[in-house]
Design a protein around this motif. Structure first.
Motif, PDB file in Angstrom:
ATOM      1  N   LEU A 256       0.839  -1.207   0.000  1.00 10.61           N
ATOM      2  CA  LEU A 256       0.000   0.000   0.000  1.00 10.61           C
ATOM      3  C   LEU A 256       0.871   1.252   0.000  1.00 10.61           C
ATOM      4  O   LEU A 256       0.615   2.216  -0.753  1.00 10.61           O
ATOM      5  CB  LEU A 256      -0.918  -0.011   1.225  1.00 10.61           C
ATOM      6  N   VAL A 257       1.914   1.248   0.848  1.00  9.38           N
ATOM      7  CA  VAL A 257       2.773   2.428   0.974  1.00  9.38           C
ATOM      8  C   VAL A 257       3.459   2.759  -0.349  1.00  9.38           C
ATOM      9  O   VAL A 257       3.651   3.931  -0.709  1.00  9.38           O
ATOM     10  CB  VAL A 257       3.806   2.207   2.108  1.00  9.38           C
ATOM     11  N   THR A 258       3.840   1.725  -1.082  1.00  8.81           N
ATOM     12  CA  THR A 258       4.523   1.971  -2.367  1.00  8.81           C
ATOM     13  C   THR A 258       3.554   2.300  -3.490  1.00  8.81           C
ATOM     14  O   THR A 258       3.972   2.635  -4.597  1.00  8.81           O
ATOM     15  CB  THR A 258       5.352   0.738  -2.771  1.00  8.81           C
ATOM     16  N   ASN A 259       2.232   2.197  -3.218  1.00  7.69           N
ATOM     17  CA  ASN A 259       1.228   2.475  -4.258  1.00  7.69           C
ATOM     18  C   ASN A 259       0.160   3.455  -3.772  1.00  7.69           C
ATOM     19  O   ASN A 259      -1.012   3.363  -4.148  1.00  7.69           O
ATOM     20  CB  ASN A 259       0.549   1.166  -4.688  1.00  7.69           C
ATOM     21  N   ILE A 260       0.567   4.408  -2.933  1.00  8.17           N
ATOM     22  CA  ILE A 260      -0.405   5.356  -2.371  1.00  8.17           C
ATOM     23  C   ILE A 260      -1.101   6.152  -3.470  1.00  8.17           C
ATOM     24  O   ILE A 260      -2.294   6.496  -3.370  1.00  8.17           O
ATOM     25  CB  ILE A 260       0.297   6.308  -1.377  1.00  8.17           C
ATOM     26  N   ASP A 261      -0.381   6.437  -4.574  1.00  3.34           N
ATOM     27  CA  ASP A 261      -0.985   7.227  -5.665  1.00  3.34           C
ATOM     28  C   ASP A 261      -2.184   6.532  -6.281  1.00  3.34           C
ATOM     29  O   ASP A 261      -3.035   7.167  -6.920  1.00  3.34           O
ATOM     30  CB  ASP A 261       0.061   7.495  -6.760  1.00  3.34           C
ATOM     31  N   LYS A 262      -2.273   5.218  -6.123  1.00  3.33           N
ATOM     32  CA  LYS A 262      -3.380   4.460  -6.708  1.00  3.33           C
ATOM     33  C   LYS A 262      -4.596   4.378  -5.781  1.00  3.33           C
ATOM     34  O   LYS A 262      -5.625   3.812  -6.160  1.00  3.33           O
ATOM     35  CB  LYS A 262      -2.918   3.045  -7.067  1.00  3.33           C
ATOM     36  N   VAL A 263      -4.473   4.935  -4.574  1.00  2.00           N
ATOM     37  CA  VAL A 263      -5.577   4.899  -3.604  1.00  2.00           C
ATOM     38  C   VAL A 263      -6.618   5.930  -3.985  1.00  2.00           C
ATOM     39  O   VAL A 263      -6.284   7.071  -4.345  1.00  2.00           O
ATOM     40  CB  VAL A 263      -5.060   5.167  -2.176  1.00  2.00           C
ATOM     41  N   SER A 264      -7.868   5.552  -3.900  1.00  2.00           N
ATOM     42  CA  SER A 264      -8.965   6.473  -4.222  1.00  2.00           C
ATOM     43  C   SER A 264      -9.134   7.494  -3.102  1.00  2.00           C
ATOM     44  O   SER A 264      -9.125   7.126  -1.918  1.00  2.00           O
ATOM     45  CB  SER A 264     -10.276   5.706  -4.400  1.00  2.00           C
ATOM     46  N   GLY A 265      -9.266   8.753  -3.486  1.00  5.56           N
ATOM     47  CA  GLY A 265      -9.520   9.806  -2.507  1.00  5.56           C
ATOM     48  C   GLY A 265      -8.260  10.524  -2.094  1.00  5.56           C
ATOM     49  O   GLY A 265      -7.333   9.914  -1.558  1.00  5.56           O
ATOM     50  N   LYS A 266      -8.215  11.848  -2.329  1.00  3.45           N
ATOM     51  CA  LYS A 266      -7.014  12.620  -2.038  1.00  3.45           C
ATOM     52  C   LYS A 266      -6.751  12.735  -0.528  1.00  3.45           C
ATOM     53  O   LYS A 266      -5.610  12.694  -0.089  1.00  3.45           O
ATOM     54  CB  LYS A 266      -7.136  14.018  -2.650  1.00  3.45           C
ATOM     55  N   LYS A 267      -7.838  12.893   0.250  1.00  2.00           N
ATOM     56  CA  LYS A 267      -7.643  13.021   1.702  1.00  2.00           C
ATOM     57  C   LYS A 267      -7.042  11.752   2.291  1.00  2.00           C
ATOM     58  O   LYS A 267      -6.158  11.800   3.145  1.00  2.00           O
ATOM     59  CB  LYS A 267      -8.970  13.342   2.386  1.00  2.00           C
ATOM     60  N   LEU A 268      -7.517  10.606   1.801  1.00  2.00           N
ATOM     61  CA  LEU A 268      -6.997   9.342   2.286  1.00  2.00           C
ATOM     62  C   LEU A 268      -5.546   9.174   1.853  1.00  2.00           C
ATOM     63  O   LEU A 268      -4.703   8.695   2.638  1.00  2.00           O
ATOM     64  CB  LEU A 268      -7.852   8.174   1.766  1.00  2.00           C
ATOM     65  N   GLN A 269      -5.230   9.574   0.602  1.00  2.00           N
ATOM     66  CA  GLN A 269      -3.836   9.515   0.131  1.00  2.00           C
ATOM     67  C   GLN A 269      -2.938  10.359   1.023  1.00  2.00           C
ATOM     68  O   GLN A 269      -1.839   9.936   1.403  1.00  2.00           O
ATOM     69  CB  GLN A 269      -3.744  10.030  -1.316  1.00  2.00           C
ATOM     70  N   GLU A 270      -3.444  11.554   1.385  1.00  2.00           N
ATOM     71  CA  GLU A 270      -2.660  12.465   2.225  1.00  2.00           C
ATOM     72  C   GLU A 270      -2.404  11.858   3.609  1.00  2.00           C
ATOM     73  O   GLU A 270      -1.289  11.927   4.133  1.00  2.00           O
ATOM     74  CB  GLU A 270      -3.404  13.790   2.352  1.00  2.00           C
ATOM     75  N   ARG A 271      -3.423  11.240   4.166  1.00  2.00           N
ATOM     76  CA  ARG A 271      -3.278  10.599   5.479  1.00  2.00           C
ATOM     77  C   ARG A 271      -2.237   9.480   5.422  1.00  2.00           C
ATOM     78  O   ARG A 271      -1.410   9.323   6.322  1.00  2.00           O
ATOM     79  CB  ARG A 271      -4.610  10.005   5.938  1.00  2.00           C
ATOM     80  N   LEU A 272      -2.305   8.683   4.382  1.00  2.00           N
ATOM     81  CA  LEU A 272      -1.397   7.560   4.240  1.00  2.00           C
ATOM     82  C   LEU A 272       0.040   8.032   4.041  1.00  2.00           C
ATOM     83  O   LEU A 272       0.984   7.437   4.587  1.00  2.00           O
ATOM     84  CB  LEU A 272      -1.833   6.661   3.081  1.00  2.00           C
ATOM     85  N   ARG A 273       0.240   9.086   3.269  1.00  2.20           N
ATOM     86  CA  ARG A 273       1.596   9.618   3.058  1.00  2.20           C
ATOM     87  C   ARG A 273       2.161  10.153   4.375  1.00  2.20           C
ATOM     88  O   ARG A 273       3.317   9.898   4.713  1.00  2.20           O
ATOM     89  CB  ARG A 273       1.582  10.736   2.013  1.00  2.20           C
ATOM     90  N   ASP A 274       1.345  10.923   5.090  1.00  7.61           N
ATOM     91  CA  ASP A 274       1.811  11.539   6.336  1.00  7.61           C
ATOM     92  C   ASP A 274       2.121  10.500   7.421  1.00  7.61           C
ATOM     93  O   ASP A 274       2.918  10.772   8.332  1.00  7.61           O
ATOM     94  CB  ASP A 274       0.758  12.520   6.871  1.00  7.61           C
ATOM     95  N   ASN A 275       1.495   9.343   7.309  1.00  9.16           N
ATOM     96  CA  ASN A 275       1.614   8.360   8.388  1.00  9.16           C
ATOM     97  C   ASN A 275       2.128   7.006   7.895  1.00  9.16           C
ATOM     98  O   ASN A 275       1.906   5.983   8.549  1.00  9.16           O
ATOM     99  CB  ASN A 275       0.258   8.165   9.073  1.00  9.16           C
TER     100      ASN A 275
END
Length: 875
Positions: free
Chosen positions: A214-233
């Protein structure tokens, strides 16, 4: 079929057992609810699973390698209550009896031990069954490994294999740690990704498989807010996964023989007896039938009874005893008070020959004359039953100078019992192999017993002297036997007609209440069914839900009391429960215990059971009649004066334990309060709550009372919080304020603990000892329990000694003045008497003086004396 390897999460399940059951204590004051719950679960598992190997894992400490990875790991966990922590050593002691290996390792959690054992066990060909209350263990599920997970409490277990896990959680077992990495775990303080819950986490793992993917494919996650949360954490998610991952390759030695079950049935039985787990004792033979003790043969050198051939021989024996003015006796008894009868009597005669005399012998009358002769000193084992048997013969036993059972009790008050076979082995060093006494002919058994008593007498007498127990033995405990025997023989009259009338009346009231409850509910249902009652109260009538259990709505007394006033059905239900308990527990039970020959109830007073010296009673147990409730009052209405007597008299010590604590601690403030006859509970409330005496409310006084009496029992903040319904922090403040007001009490407790460490025991004012083998233990929990016991034993034990001394003085005074009035019962700090009308004032004065002058303290002892036409009126 593959062999089975049972692995139990000891830390998790002991915790669950503790919180699932109410606080229970053994006779010695040791908390046992967690041990009992764990033992019940263990017995059930062994019975159902029948494992070939077993292990139990425990946490070694709070700090593990995970705290180095994340300092806040489990940081929110509260300190373990002392009532729980002191039970862990008992659980481990129990497991040694079952022959089950226990493991704990510094720096690791029990989960890691379980993971490693499960992995190695599966590799060795075992079918592995893990039992735990921690869902983290579900990650260990594999082709040869299942997890049994507790739901609520300890008895309801859900079995998980890979299929069941995926059906419930929507991910594979290998993805559980990824799930924790994303959503975190508040119970372990694992952070996870903020804002990501279970539903989102499952969806992400279904798509990406693992946290790392998941961490290496965050750009493929639906939803910008969720992508932002995953990147930050992202780092936090990976760390959380690591924290949730159970170690499965610890450097643990593993071989199947290390975990083979090797139960010691004798040890298990002794432990269950020690912990007072009577219901579990009966199950050992079912679980380990191959370990049942075999029958034992009577040894050839067992002393044989010598039968007296004729009256001449008996006459010679009696003359010899008169000359010696001494005899050792052991009776064979049958029946119950008031019809205790002797089947025979063994006597140690000249040249230490043991003779046996039967009641059918023509010379039986001469032997009974010896029993009544006070100039002939007598030694026996369990003198109380001999007193009762002689009373049935119409004689008064006199001249008893020693009781080996009583002496053994004073020397070791925490023993499970005092059978002669054990005492012989303990004090003489010979073992006669008498585990199955019923296989030995009665006369020979009596002869052997009498011979053992004869040899034990000088040994135990010397031990009493060496331990400073002579005064307690000869001045209190030994003379008390005659008093207790007389009380048992008297019994107490039960108004049988009123009992039956009350039973009929209560039954009618119960039926009426049932009708009213059904009417208020608007339907017919089983009021005794928790499920049906819960549906009526919380679904049909829409009452506020207070508490839920694993099976649905809770309808216990605590819940119903919180619902009072919301709906009239609640008051009816509470009244219904009070009346059904009164009828089933007391009215119906008491009816069966009324003697057909006397029309009275003859309770058994147990002098040699409690470690503190307190008396207990059985058949019926009069110690557990509620003290200040309507049920208790109604029960006491049934106890009335017998024929020839007009009144029941009650004499009750006022706050005796607190007065003894004032004396022993020499606390000036506490002594002053009692000397000035102030309301000690109101005064404590004023100090604890910081208000004037006239501002103390009933609730304040009630809480202060709980603190006052709780201090006597060494209560902790946890125990007090449970008792009065406040937080542990608030309860702790109450205790701290108490010690600030009464510093002498705190100093006494510190002093007595220090002395216990030095001596290994504590004593009462009368020299009663209680040994504390764990007071110097390196194990913190064992040592803490011993220290708490050291604090409360001098107070509780002295209170027990005082009322025993008072009983003896009252009994002697009544006899010396040839009064008909007599003592019937002793319940806690109360004496109950049966009194003739013309003797009321005289007896009241005798009782009050004897009880108040039983011991001279720094504060006065006060006794309330009342009388009436029933025990209830006298209270």
């Amino acid at each position: 079929m593959s062999p089975k390897f049972l692995i139990i999460d000891g830390s998790s399940l002991v915790y669950r057992a503790f919180y699932a059951l109410p606080l229970l204590t053994a006779a010695n004051g040791q908390y046992t609810n967690a041990v009992y719950g764990f033992a019940m679960m263990l017995v059930k598992l062994l019975d159902e699973i029948k494992p070939d190997a077993a292990a139990v894992a425990f946490d070694k400490g709070r700090i593990t390698f995970r705290n180095e990875q994340y300092s806040q790991y489990k940081a929110q966990r509260k300190a373990t209550p002392i009532e729980l922590s002191e039970q862990f050593p008992l659980v481990k002691e129990l497991l040694t009896g079952f022959g089950i290996t226990t493991l704990e390792e510094a720096g690791y959690e029990a989960d890691d031990i379980i993971g490693t054992l499960a992995t190695k066990g599966a590799e060795a060909g075992f079918e592995v069954i893990i039992v735990t209350g921690d869902r983290d263990a579900l990650q260990l599920i594999g082709p040869r490994t299942r997890v049994m997970l507790t739901k609520k409490g300890i008895s309801d277990l859900a079995i998980f294999d890979a299929k069941a896990f995926e059906a419930k959680y929507g991910v594979k077992t290998t993805q559980l740690i990824d799930l924790k990495g994303l959503m975190g775990d508040s119970s372990d303080n694992i952070p996870g990704v903020p804002g990501v819950g279970e539903k989102t986490a499952v969806k992400l793992l279904t798509e990406f498989g693992t946290v790392e993917q998941l961490v290496t494919n965050i750009d493929k996650v639906s939803g910008k807010k969720l992508q932002e949360r995953l990147r930050d954490n992202a780092e936090l998610a990976i760390l959380s996964k690591q924290l949730a991952t159970i170690v499965c390759d610890m450097p643990l030695r593993f071989s199947p023989e290390l975990f083979t079950l090797q139960p010691d049935v004798d040890k298990i039985r002794k432990l269950f007896s020690k912990f007072e787990f009577k219901s579990l004792l009966t199950r050992m033979d079912v679980i380990f039938p191959e370990s049942v003790l075999p029958k034992t043969e009577m040894k050839e050198n067992l002393p044989k009874a010598v039968w007296l051939a004729n009256d001449t021989e008996l006459e010679e024996l009696c003359q010899y005893i008169h000359i010696q003015s001494f005899m050792v006796i052991f009776p064979l008894i049958t029946g119950q008070v008031p019809r205790v009868q002797m089947k025979g009597l063994a006597i140690v005669g000249r040249a230490d020959t043991t003779v046996y005399i039967s009641p059918k012998s023509p010379g039986w009358g001469k032997v009974m004359a010896l029993m009544a002769d006070g100039s002939v000193q007598k030694v026996t084992h369990d003198a109380k039953i001999l007193y009762n048997a002689c009373a049935f013969e119409g004689i008064i036993l006199s001249g008893v100078i020693f009781d080996t059972m009583l002496a053994a009790y004073l020397l070791d008050p925490t023993a499970a019992g005092y059978p002669l076979v054990s005492l012989q082995e303990q004090y003489i060093g010979k073992h006669s192999n008498l585990q199955r006494e019923e296989e030995i002919p009665a006369p020979d058994y009596a002869a052997w017993s009498c011979s053992v008593v004869h040899v034990l007498y000088p040994v135990l007498k010397q031990r009493l002297q060496e331990n400073g127990l002579e005064s307690l033995f000869y001045e209190i405990e030994l003379p008390l036997i005659e008093v207790l025997a007389a009380m048992e023989g008297c019994g107490i009259k039960v108004d049988k007609g009123y009992l039956q009338e009350m039973s009929v009346t209560i039954a009618a009231q119960i039926e009426q209440l049932l009708s009213e409850i059904q009417l208020l509910a608007g339907e017919t249902f089983n009021v005794n069914s928790t499920k049906q009652l819960g549906n009526v109260l919380f679904e049909k009538l829409s009452l506020p839900v207070i508490k839920k259990t694993k099976t649905g709505y809770s309808t216990d007394a605590e819940v119903l009391e919180k619902l009072i006033g919301i709906h009239p059905i609640v008051d009816k239900l509470l009244e219904y429960r009070v009346l059904t308990k009164l009828k089933s527990t007391y009215l119906d039970g008491l009816q069966q215990l009324i003697s057909s020959s006397s029309g009275r109830v003859h309770t058994n007073f147990n002098q040699m059971v409690t470690a503190t010296g307190r008396l207990s009673s059985s058949e019926p147990n009069l110690q557990n009649i509620p003290i200040r409730t309507e049920i208790g009052r109604k029960i006491r209405e049934l106890f009335v004066p017998g024929e020839g007597y007009e009144y029941i008299m009650s004499a009750d010590y006022s706050q005796i334990e607190l007065r003894i604590m004032a004396h022993i601690s020499s606390d000036a403030n506490l002594i002053e309060a009692f000397i000035q006859e102030k309301d000690i509970h109101a005064r404590t409330a004023a100090e604890v709550f910081g208000v004037d005496m006239d501002q103390v409310t009933a609730e304040m006084r009630s809480r202060a009372k709980a603190v006052n009496f709780g201090i006597v029992y060494g209560i902790s903040d946890y125990g007090l919080s449970r008792n009065i319904g406040v937080t542990r922090k608030e309860a702790g403040k109450y205790i701290d304020k108490y010690f600030t007001r009464y510093p002498g009490v705190k100093e006494f407790m510190n002093r007595v603990v220090t002395e216990a460490h030095q001596l290994g025991y504590v004593t009462t004012l009368f020299g009663r000892r209680r040994y504390l083998p764990d007071i110097r233990s390196s194990n913190f929990n064992q040592r803490s329990f011993a220290e708490r016991t050291a604090m409360n034993t001098p107070i509780q034990g002295t209170a027990a000694d005082v009322i025993k001394k008072a009983m003896i003085e009252v009994y002697r005074a009544l006899n010396q003045k040839n009064l008909r009035s007599r003592i019937l019962l002793q319940v806690h700090d109360e004496l109950v008497l049966e009194v003739a009308q013309e003797e009321v004032d005289q007896v009241a004065a005798i009782v009050k003086e004897a009880m108040e002058q039983a011991v001279q303290l720094a504060v006065p002892l006060t006794v309330d004396v009342k009388w009436g036409k029933s025990w209830a009126e006298a209270k």
